[in-house]
Design a protein around this motif. Structure first.
Motif, PDB file in Angstrom:
ATOM      1  N   UNK A  81     102.338 -85.140  70.914  1.00 21.53           N
ATOM      2  CA  UNK A  81     102.548 -85.451  69.241  1.00 21.53           C
ATOM      3  C   UNK A  81     104.020 -84.915  68.456  1.00 21.53           C
ATOM      4  N   UNK A  82     104.577 -85.414  68.102  1.00 22.61           N
ATOM      5  CA  UNK A  82     105.994 -85.555  67.912  1.00 22.61           C
ATOM      6  C   UNK A  82     106.335 -84.345  67.098  1.00 22.61           C
ATOM      7  N   UNK A  83     107.927 -84.077  66.867  1.00 21.03           N
ATOM      8  CA  UNK A  83     108.060 -83.313  65.744  1.00 21.03           C
ATOM      9  C   UNK A  83     108.450 -83.897  64.280  1.00 21.03           C
ATOM     10  N   UNK A  84     108.980 -83.056  63.467  1.00 21.67           N
ATOM     11  CA  UNK A  84     109.315 -82.900  62.260  1.00 21.67           C
ATOM     12  C   UNK A  84     108.954 -82.002  61.665  1.00 21.67           C
ATOM     13  N   UNK A  85     108.895 -82.513  60.420  1.00 21.03           N
ATOM     14  CA  UNK A  85     107.761 -81.387  59.788  1.00 21.03           C
ATOM     15  C   UNK A  85     107.172 -80.695  59.794  1.00 21.03           C
ATOM     16  N   UNK A  86     106.691 -79.598  59.919  1.00 18.89           N
ATOM     17  CA  UNK A  86     105.498 -78.963  60.567  1.00 18.89           C
ATOM     18  C   UNK A  86     103.923 -79.519  59.189  1.00 18.89           C
ATOM     19  N   UNK A  87     104.211 -79.135  58.112  1.00 21.13           N
ATOM     20  CA  UNK A  87     103.217 -78.621  57.261  1.00 21.13           C
ATOM     21  C   UNK A  87     103.027 -80.550  56.721  1.00 21.13           C
ATOM     22  N   UNK A  88     104.106 -81.107  57.019  1.00 14.43           N
ATOM     23  CA  UNK A  88     103.736 -83.109  57.068  1.00 14.43           C
ATOM     24  C   UNK A  88     103.212 -83.520  58.029  1.00 14.43           C
ATOM     25  N   UNK A  89     103.174 -83.414  59.276  1.00 11.39           N
ATOM     26  CA  UNK A  89     102.372 -83.655  60.508  1.00 11.39           C
ATOM     27  C   UNK A  89     100.810 -82.611  60.429  1.00 11.39           C
ATOM     28  N   UNK A  90     101.107 -81.164  59.770  1.00  9.68           N
ATOM     29  CA  UNK A  90      99.605 -80.853  59.480  1.00  9.68           C
ATOM     30  C   UNK A  90      98.525 -81.985  59.016  1.00  9.68           C
ATOM     31  N   UNK A  91      98.902 -82.132  57.339  1.00 11.75           N
ATOM     32  CA  UNK A  91      99.221 -82.981  56.910  1.00 11.75           C
ATOM     33  C   UNK A  91      98.136 -83.812  57.064  1.00 11.75           C
ATOM     34  N   UNK A 134     109.683 -76.959  54.800  1.00 14.60           N
ATOM     35  CA  UNK A 134     109.347 -76.922  53.425  1.00 14.60           C
ATOM     36  C   UNK A 134     107.873 -77.879  53.413  1.00 14.60           C
ATOM     37  N   UNK A 135     107.405 -77.208  52.486  1.00 15.22           N
ATOM     38  CA  UNK A 135     105.857 -76.819  52.715  1.00 15.22           C
ATOM     39  C   UNK A 135     105.622 -78.329  51.254  1.00 15.22           C
ATOM     40  N   UNK A 136     105.543 -79.246  51.308  1.00 12.17           N
ATOM     41  CA  UNK A 136     105.494 -80.084  49.950  1.00 12.17           C
ATOM     42  C   UNK A 136     103.927 -80.764  50.524  1.00 12.17           C
ATOM     43  N   UNK A 137     103.417 -80.186  51.046  1.00 11.23           N
ATOM     44  CA  UNK A 137     102.195 -81.130  51.921  1.00 11.23           C
ATOM     45  C   UNK A 137     101.136 -80.361  52.107  1.00 11.23           C
ATOM     46  N   UNK A 138     100.998 -79.293  51.883  1.00  6.77           N
ATOM     47  CA  UNK A 138      99.860 -78.487  52.109  1.00  6.77           C
ATOM     48  C   UNK A 138      99.630 -77.801  51.225  1.00  6.77           C
ATOM     49  N   UNK A 139      98.868 -78.013  49.568  1.00  5.69           N
ATOM     50  CA  UNK A 139      98.768 -77.717  48.332  1.00  5.69           C
ATOM     51  C   UNK A 139      97.160 -76.625  47.834  1.00  5.69           C
ATOM     52  N   UNK A 140      96.460 -77.001  49.761  1.00  3.81           N
ATOM     53  CA  UNK A 140      94.962 -76.092  49.168  1.00  3.81           C
ATOM     54  C   UNK A 140      95.042 -75.014  50.110  1.00  3.81           C
ATOM     55  N   UNK A 141      96.235 -74.640  50.666  1.00  3.10           N
ATOM     56  CA  UNK A 141      96.554 -73.235  51.630  1.00  3.10           C
ATOM     57  C   UNK A 141      95.946 -73.187  52.616  1.00  3.10           C
ATOM     58  N   UNK A 142      94.724 -74.585  53.689  1.00  2.00           N
ATOM     59  CA  UNK A 142      94.688 -74.247  53.471  1.00  2.00           C
ATOM     60  C   UNK A 142      95.828 -74.456  55.155  1.00  2.00           C
TER      61      UNK A 142
END
Length: 190
Positions: A81-91, A134-142
């Motif tokens: 699993x590669x890198x990038x924005x961590x929150x985008x990856x999780x989403x 930046x977190x532009x992806x996780x909007x539900x707080x999870x």
């Protein structure tokens, strides 16, 4: 086994260390480049670099978000699993149901290779890196991640210092182990 680092196969020193850690390179590999800026190109570059190391090209699959179900019917020996924005990856990992898939594969014996954001994804949650991405992806707080380890990692430590450790600790507290990873370093967790 978890192999976590700041960079992947395209980083020469890291690639050579992976070769030492994984002498049997005959199995299937899934590369997940979902959070990379140039997803397809980065995935192919990592595939080529893994092949240079000795992994068989025909056994390396690069996850394609345009056809996500094409990869879910195989057993993998290695999941990178590669890198990038961590929150985008999780989403995106959750969106494509890769979270449960990766956990199942690792439970069945696959080696998890997490690089940068992919290393953070192996932790219990990723909220602790919100000062770095930046977190532009996780909007539900999870911010629940894969939970493959109870430790936390701070990648690219060559560029960071004690202030960044304090920022991470403000989210995770004093108890969990926080492991710093330099750019050319890999850590191995059972």
């Amino acid at each position: 086994m978890l192999i976590l680092g700041s960079y992947g196969f395209s980083h020469t020193q890291v690639r050579l260390k992976i070769g030492e850690l994984i002498p049997d390179q005959t199995g299937n590999m899934l590369i997940v480049p979902l959070a990379c800026m140039f997803e397809e190109e980065t995935g192919q570059r990592e595939k080529n670099c893994a092949a240079m190391l000795g992994f068989k090209t025909e056994n390396i699959f690069v996850f394609d978000s345009a056809n996500p179900d094409a990869y879910m019917d195989k057993k993998y020996d290695y999941i990178a699993v590669l890198g990038g924005n961590t929150f985008k990856l999780l989403y995106l990992v959750k969106k494509y149901r890769l979270d449960s898939f990766i956990k199942q594969q690792v439970a069945a014996g696959a080696v998890y290779l997490g690089f940068s954001a992919g290393a953070c994804l192996a932790c219990q949650d990723v909220e602790y890196v919100r000062n770095f991405d930046d977190n532009n992806h996780i909007t539900d707080g999870d911010f629940t991640a894969l939970g493959l380890t109870d430790k936390y990692v701070l990648c690219h430590f060559d560029y960071r210092g004690t202030e960044e450790i304090k920022m991470c600790r403000s989210y995770i507290g004093d108890e969990p182990e926080l492991i710093t990873i330099a750019n050319d370093q890999l850590i191995i967790l059972p």
